[in-house]
Design an enzyme around this catalytic site. Sequence first.
Site, PDB file in Angstrom:
ATOM      1  N   THR A  43       0.862  -1.334  -0.093  1.00 27.61           N
ATOM      2  CA  THR A  43      -0.044  -0.083  -0.136  1.00 27.61           C
ATOM      3  C   THR A  43       0.850   1.250  -0.019  1.00 27.61           C
ATOM      4  O   THR A  43       0.419   2.384  -0.782  1.00 27.61           O
ATOM      5  CB  THR A  43      -0.894  -0.040   1.157  1.00 27.61           C
ATOM      6  OG1 THR A  43      -1.479  -1.273   1.339  1.00 27.61           O
ATOM      7  CG2 THR A  43      -1.932   1.132   1.094  1.00 27.61           C
ATOM      8  N   TYR A 106     -12.825  -5.768   0.321  1.00 21.16           N
ATOM      9  CA  TYR A 106     -13.851  -5.144   0.023  1.00 21.16           C
ATOM     10  C   TYR A 106     -14.990  -6.310  -0.386  1.00 21.16           C
ATOM     11  O   TYR A 106     -16.103  -6.366   0.022  1.00 21.16           O
ATOM     12  CB  TYR A 106     -13.661  -4.516  -1.439  1.00 21.16           C
ATOM     13  CG  TYR A 106     -14.943  -3.935  -2.120  1.00 21.16           C
ATOM     14  CD1 TYR A 106     -15.260  -2.575  -1.328  1.00 21.16           C
ATOM     15  CD2 TYR A 106     -15.744  -4.294  -3.137  1.00 21.16           C
ATOM     16  CE1 TYR A 106     -16.304  -1.731  -1.671  1.00 21.16           C
ATOM     17  CE2 TYR A 106     -16.911  -3.573  -3.349  1.00 21.16           C
ATOM     18  CZ  TYR A 106     -17.259  -2.359  -2.534  1.00 21.16           C
ATOM     19  OH  TYR A 106     -18.273  -1.774  -3.083  1.00 21.16           O
ATOM     20  N   TYR A 132      -0.606 -10.591   5.109  1.00 21.54           N
ATOM     21  CA  TYR A 132      -0.883  -9.166   5.491  1.00 21.54           C
ATOM     22  C   TYR A 132      -2.315  -8.932   5.914  1.00 21.54           C
ATOM     23  O   TYR A 132      -3.229  -9.188   5.326  1.00 21.54           O
ATOM     24  CB  TYR A 132      -0.550  -8.284   4.380  1.00 21.54           C
ATOM     25  CG  TYR A 132      -0.506  -6.832   4.757  1.00 21.54           C
ATOM     26  CD1 TYR A 132      -0.523  -6.213   5.941  1.00 21.54           C
ATOM     27  CD2 TYR A 132      -0.609  -5.802   3.666  1.00 21.54           C
ATOM     28  CE1 TYR A 132      -0.255  -4.925   6.285  1.00 21.54           C
ATOM     29  CE2 TYR A 132      -0.544  -4.678   3.954  1.00 21.54           C
ATOM     30  CZ  TYR A 132      -0.379  -4.091   5.198  1.00 21.54           C
ATOM     31  OH  TYR A 132      -0.526  -2.623   5.535  1.00 21.54           O
ATOM     32  N   ARG A 137      -7.908  -1.682   6.786  1.00 24.80           N
ATOM     33  CA  ARG A 137      -8.072  -1.394   5.483  1.00 24.80           C
ATOM     34  C   ARG A 137      -8.727  -2.391   4.567  1.00 24.80           C
ATOM     35  O   ARG A 137      -9.641  -2.164   3.649  1.00 24.80           O
ATOM     36  CB  ARG A 137      -6.624  -1.290   4.747  1.00 24.80           C
ATOM     37  CG  ARG A 137      -5.949  -0.012   5.119  1.00 24.80           C
ATOM     38  CD  ARG A 137      -4.504   0.119   4.256  1.00 24.80           C
ATOM     39  NE  ARG A 137      -3.707   0.923   4.513  1.00 24.80           N
ATOM     40  CZ  ARG A 137      -3.825   2.085   4.071  1.00 24.80           C
ATOM     41  NH1 ARG A 137      -4.489   2.506   2.944  1.00 24.80           N
ATOM     42  NH2 ARG A 137      -2.949   3.142   4.381  1.00 24.80           N
ATOM     43  N   LYS A 160       2.578 -10.233   8.526  1.00 25.47           N
ATOM     44  CA  LYS A 160       2.526  -8.879   8.613  1.00 25.47           C
ATOM     45  C   LYS A 160       1.336  -8.409   9.524  1.00 25.47           C
ATOM     46  O   LYS A 160       0.319  -8.328   8.942  1.00 25.47           O
ATOM     47  CB  LYS A 160       2.755  -8.198   7.423  1.00 25.47           C
ATOM     48  CG  LYS A 160       2.852  -6.662   7.770  1.00 25.47           C
ATOM     49  CD  LYS A 160       3.070  -5.652   6.457  1.00 25.47           C
ATOM     50  CE  LYS A 160       2.867  -4.203   6.795  1.00 25.47           C
ATOM     51  NZ  LYS A 160       2.835  -3.310   5.691  1.00 25.47           N
ATOM     52  N   ILE A 202       7.591  -4.519   9.114  1.00 26.98           N
ATOM     53  CA  ILE A 202       7.553  -3.770   7.669  1.00 26.98           C
ATOM     54  C   ILE A 202       7.097  -2.530   7.727  1.00 26.98           C
ATOM     55  O   ILE A 202       6.101  -2.255   8.348  1.00 26.98           O
ATOM     56  CB  ILE A 202       6.742  -4.682   6.678  1.00 26.98           C
ATOM     57  CG1 ILE A 202       7.313  -6.385   6.722  1.00 26.98           C
ATOM     58  CG2 ILE A 202       6.523  -4.157   5.431  1.00 26.98           C
ATOM     59  CD1 ILE A 202       6.545  -7.146   5.827  1.00 26.98           C
TER      60      ILE A 202
END
Length: 291
Positions: A43, A106, A132, A137, A160, A202
């Site tokens: 991102t 989404y 991740y 998000r 992550k 990260i």
Amino acid sequence: MFKGSMPALVTPFKDGAVDFDTLKKLVDWHIGQGSHGLVPVGTTGESPTLSHDEHEAVIDCVVQAAAGRVPVIAGAGSNSTREAIRLMRFAEKAGAQGALVVTPYYNKPTQAGLIAHFTALHDCCDLPIIIYNIPGRSVVDMSPATMGELARLPRIVGVKDATGDLERVSQQRITCGPDFVQLSGEDATAHGFNAQGGCGCISVSANVAPKLCAELQEATLAGNYARALEIQDRLMPLHQAIFTEPGLCGAKYAMSKLGLCSEEIRLPLLPVTASTRDKLDAALRHAGLMN
């Protein structure tokens, strides 16, 4: 396998196009500053607004520039399993050492859907996968139990974790085992994350302060949390200022102040506001990065 400070690399732009010359210089700079790995096209690398061709070209550029000096974990996530498979296979062909794969955003799969998605990615090639998990998000939160089931697959090697919940580290040690690679995805809690059993970060802030972020990680991994806390105190205002607005915007502004790259970003994101610039300038001075 993967540990320490790994910048979630920004993608520099010049006049609307990817600035590959600057990207190569950033790779060399990060390695010289002590970063332990590089993570392009996440991102922070503006993957949502890169074309597929640009996405692949950035991975190829970073792998070639790193030349095996540090591992490259390529962003390869998508909310389409088919597209993520294509990105995984490209990253493997390009020579990346791992893939960072976000939970599908989404379309909100169930936990069973997450298992099916990541199993398909695991089976598509031989590249190690870092899951991740960033529910803020993607809206989907992978549970420790689900992660534990996926951790049984030999090439799903770590996470992550950007939940900001330090309990997760201990929970995932139980479900995934102590050798499962747990990397923080949140700079502000990276110090505590490693105290719970993590082994790296990260990092967005490492785009701006790679040497300090690497030294903090090295101190924690050596068990020297007093030294790590001194560094954390220097970095905390920078962590906070960078995330006043979307993190990559703050990182690119700070990098522009240090002469590393332009602050150019792509819509719908905008350059940071004047008040955030003031915060970032003050944080850079506090960290000793700018007079």
